[in-house]
Write an enzyme that holds these catalytic residues in place. Structure first.
Site, PDB file in Angstrom:
ATOM      1  N   CYS A  11      41.053  43.534   9.302  1.00 56.42           N
ATOM      2  CA  CYS A  11      41.619  44.388   8.256  1.00 56.42           C
ATOM      3  C   CYS A  11      40.952  45.754   8.272  1.00 56.42           C
ATOM      4  O   CYS A  11      39.726  45.841   8.394  1.00 56.42           O
ATOM      5  CB  CYS A  11      41.359  43.693   6.917  1.00 56.42           C
ATOM      6  SG  CYS A  11      41.893  44.639   5.517  1.00 56.42           S
TER       7      CYS A  11
HETATM    8  P1  IMP Z   1      40.294  36.419   8.636  1.00 57.60           P
HETATM    9  O1  IMP Z   1      40.331  34.940   8.400  1.00 57.60           O
HETATM   10  O2  IMP Z   1      39.036  37.085   8.166  1.00 57.60           O
HETATM   11  O3  IMP Z   1      40.599  36.770  10.059  1.00 57.60           O
HETATM   12  O4  IMP Z   1      41.436  37.072   7.721  1.00 57.60           O
HETATM   13  C1  IMP Z   1      42.777  36.648   7.752  1.00 57.60           C
HETATM   14  C2  IMP Z   1      43.536  37.315   6.619  1.00 57.60           C
HETATM   15  O5  IMP Z   1      43.585  38.735   6.812  1.00 57.60           O
HETATM   16  C3  IMP Z   1      44.988  36.922   6.506  1.00 57.60           C
HETATM   17  O6  IMP Z   1      45.187  35.655   5.913  1.00 57.60           O
HETATM   18  C4  IMP Z   1      45.558  38.069   5.661  1.00 57.60           C
HETATM   19  O7  IMP Z   1      45.308  37.890   4.289  1.00 57.60           O
HETATM   20  C5  IMP Z   1      44.739  39.255   6.129  1.00 57.60           C
HETATM   21  N1  IMP Z   1      45.452  40.123   7.075  1.00 57.60           N
HETATM   22  C6  IMP Z   1      46.330  39.781   8.062  1.00 57.60           C
HETATM   23  N2  IMP Z   1      46.730  40.879   8.739  1.00 57.60           N
HETATM   24  C7  IMP Z   1      46.126  41.943   8.160  1.00 57.60           C
HETATM   25  C8  IMP Z   1      46.148  43.358   8.422  1.00 57.60           C
HETATM   26  O8  IMP Z   1      46.771  43.861   9.344  1.00 57.60           O
HETATM   27  N3  IMP Z   1      45.409  44.126   7.578  1.00 57.60           N
HETATM   28  C9  IMP Z   1      44.675  43.583   6.556  1.00 57.60           C
HETATM   29  N4  IMP Z   1      44.589  42.281   6.301  1.00 57.60           N
HETATM   30  C10 IMP Z   1      45.321  41.461   7.098  1.00 57.60           C
END
Ligand code: IMP
Length: 316
Positions: free
Chosen positions: A174
């Protein structure tokens, strides 16, 4: 105006007296509308995380997946069919064909629809929830989000959401915080919504990079955790495995608001709030889920807790 907040890395849980002899005694199950999930983990609706194979495997292993929405209605319904309508969810947006998409997806057998937008505390989510309830009735489970504050959580509950994704700006891919200056640490958001939640279930989403962060999310009050990066790079996540010159294997993991994802999905990229990256290939997601399952059980047992409710009462 200013408020101190805590992120996952600011917090540790205090070990407590335990009479649990084996991790097997710990019950991790969490429930949505009387459906019991023995592993409270949901895979993210992202095009490098949840397609048919991931959704099917998540549900075989006690959790569930949300099929991403970055495709045509026909293609998304095809993914539902390929997952054999296991216990799965599917994402929708709040504009364009979302109502028709929602109808086709529920007809195909998904048990939860997920209104999947970056800023869930938004008037468009309110009208989408009203429309979905009007056209699909009260029986369909609706997940919505994402939100960062208790005010937003309570509004989405009042607007009709049953399950709410909590976390804005915390995802590993993000860039919302960099591009817009907005966001709240996911741990803090979960903690603050849990104090004020009236009815809806809490899904901690964004920035969970280890089993320990999942345990901390449950400690803060989450009913489920949603994972992107931890489940990406597996056999079951969509996309090719490729090798570096040194022979290391990788897969692509990308934010749905990254230039790469937007170009593939709608042919243009604007308002970039995510990045595309590569992550080491991890093999089968089943192994990953089994490791997470064991470590979260250990986490509960360090607090002397036999299930989620017990853990949330005892944890310090
Ligand atoms: P991670 O588990 O830290 O990789 O975060 C995954 C989460 O990031 C997803 O479930 C979404 O809520 C969020 N997300 C997905 N795509 C994006 C993006 O392009 N920008 C910001 N947040 C995102």
């Amino acid at each position: 105006m200013f408020q101190k907040t805590l992120s996952f890395d600011d917090v540790l849980l205090v070990p407590q007296m335990s009479s649990i002899k084996s991790r097997k005694e710990v019950d991790l199950s969490s429930t949505i509308n009387e459906k019991v999930f023995k592993l409270p983990i949901i895979s993210s609706p992202m095009d490098t995380v949840t397609g048919a194979e991931m959704a099917a495997t998540m549900s075989e292993n006690g959790g569930f997946g949300i099929l991403h929405r970055y495709n045509s209605i026909v293609d998304q319904v095809e993914m539902v069919k390929k997952s054999n309508a296991a216990n799965i969810g599917a994402a929708i947006g709040v504009t364009g064909d979302y109502l028709e998409r929602a109808r086709e997806l529920t007809d195909a057998g998904v048990f939860v629809l997920c209104i999947d937008v970056a800023h869930g505390h938004h008037i468009s989510v309110k009208s989408a929830l009203a429309n979905l309830r009007k056209h699909l009735g009260e029986d369909v489970v609706i997940m919505a989000g994402n939100v960062a504050t208790a005010e937003a959580f309570n509004d989405l509950e009042d607007w009709g959401a049953d399950v709410i994704r909590v976390g804005v700006g915390g995802g590993s891919i993000c860039s919302t915080r960099i591009q817009t200056g907005h966001g709240v640490p996911t741990f803090h958001s979960v903690l603050s919504v849990a104090l004020r939640a009236k009815r809806a279930l809490i899904v901690a989403d964004g920035g969970i990079k280890s089993a320990g962060d999942a345990v901390k999310s449950f400690a803060a009050g989450a009913d489920f955790v949603m994972l992107g990066s931890l489940l990406a790079g597996t056999d079951e996540s969509p996309g090719q495995i490729f090798s570096s010159n040194e022979g290391k294997k990788y897969k692509v993991y990308r934010g749905m608001a990254s230039a790469e994802a937007q170009l593939d999905w709608k042919g243009e990229a604007n308002s970039l709030e995510g990045i595309s990256t590569t992550i080491p290939y991890k093999g089968s997601v089943k192994n990953m889920l089994s490791l997470l399952d064991q470590n979260i059980r250990s986490g509960f047992s360090y607090s002397g807790a036999v299930n989620l409710k017990d853990f949330q009462q005892k944890v310090k």
